[in-house]
Design an enzyme around this catalytic site. Structure first.
Site, short mmCIF file in Angstrom:
data_model
loop_
_atom_site.label_atom_id
_atom_site.label_comp_id
_atom_site.label_asym_id
_atom_site.label_seq_id
_atom_site.Cartn_x
_atom_site.Cartn_y
_atom_site.Cartn_z
N HIS A 169 0.85 -1.18 0.00
CA HIS A 169 0.00 0.00 0.00
C HIS A 169 0.89 1.25 0.00
CE1 HIS A 169 0.41 -0.78 4.49
NE2 HIS A 169 0.90 0.43 4.37
P1 TYD Z 1 -2.41 -4.31 7.87
O1 TYD Z 1 -2.64 -3.05 7.12
O2 TYD Z 1 -2.86 -5.60 7.28
O3 TYD Z 1 -0.85 -4.43 8.13
P2 TYD Z 1 0.25 -4.65 6.94
O4 TYD Z 1 0.12 -3.49 6.03
O5 TYD Z 1 1.58 -4.69 7.61
O6 TYD Z 1 -0.06 -5.95 6.26
O7 TYD Z 1 -3.10 -4.14 9.29
C1 TYD Z 1 -3.85 -5.17 9.85
C2 TYD Z 1 -4.94 -4.64 10.77
O8 TYD Z 1 -4.38 -3.94 11.88
C3 TYD Z 1 -5.89 -3.70 10.08
O9 TYD Z 1 -7.22 -4.15 10.31
C4 TYD Z 1 -5.74 -2.38 10.78
C5 TYD Z 1 -5.07 -2.72 12.08
N1 TYD Z 1 -4.11 -1.69 12.48
C6 TYD Z 1 -4.44 -0.80 13.49
O10 TYD Z 1 -5.55 -0.83 14.05
N2 TYD Z 1 -3.53 0.12 13.88
C7 TYD Z 1 -2.32 0.23 13.28
O11 TYD Z 1 -1.49 1.11 13.67
C8 TYD Z 1 -2.00 -0.67 12.20
C9 TYD Z 1 -0.67 -0.60 11.50
C10 TYD Z 1 -2.92 -1.61 11.83
#
Ligand code: TYD
Length: 131
Positions: free
Chosen positions: A48
């Site tokens: 992303h």
């Molecule tokens: P995600 O975007 O899948 O992490 P990555 O990009 O590393 O794969 O995040 C997974 C879940 O965690 C998503 O539902 C949102 C939550 N989240 C938070 O609530 N707070 C945060 O600071 C982050 C990074 C994620």
């Protein structure tokens, strides 16, 4: 929009001490942190871009690769030293690959979690970059 900086570190027989201060070493005030631990070696994360978020990625233990894509060039930044910090500001597509078994990745961010700040689709990302 991104750069690798070296944080101050002191190494002696007691171990390694690494430190940084907001607005002096880290170019923003920190409102949030998150960590990635226990990532399987073949897992891939990220995929992303952020619209406004500023982040600082520090691999405290082990190693991982961050693929940085500015819409024109894809580069791989390897984080393998706890004193290396990758600052990402602006609209940059990022992917996290090649986690070592012991990788502990700390991410500092200048804003609270906001799902509306994400661009999840790479074609949308490229469209915005070329607009
Ligand atoms: P995600 O975007 O899948 O992490 P990555 O990009 O590393 O794969 O995040 C997974 C879940 O965690 C998503 O539902 C949102 C939550 N989240 C938070 O609530 N707070 C945060 O600071 C982050 C990074 C994620």
């Amino acid at each position: 929009d991104y750069r690798l900086i070296s944080l101050k570190n002191l190494i002696d027989e007691r171990g390694q001490l690494i430190f940084g201060e907001t607005l002096r070493d880290i170019p923003f005030e920190i409102k949030r942190f998150y960590c990635i631990v226990d990532a399987p070696i073949d897992s891939k994360r990220g995929f992303h871009a952020h619209i406004n978020l500023k982040q600082c990625l520090i691999c405290l233990k082990g190693a991982c690769d961050i693929i940085i894509d500015d819409g024109k060039i894809r580069r791989t930044v390897s984080l393998a030293k706890p004193s290396d910090a990758l600052i990402i500001e602006g609209e940059i597509w990022r992917e996290l690959h090649n986690f070592s078994f012991d990788c502990v990745l700390l991410v500092l961010a200048d804003e609270y979690y906001d799902p509306d700040d994400y661009i999840h689709d790479h074609s949308d990302f490229l469209r915005r970059k070329n607009a």
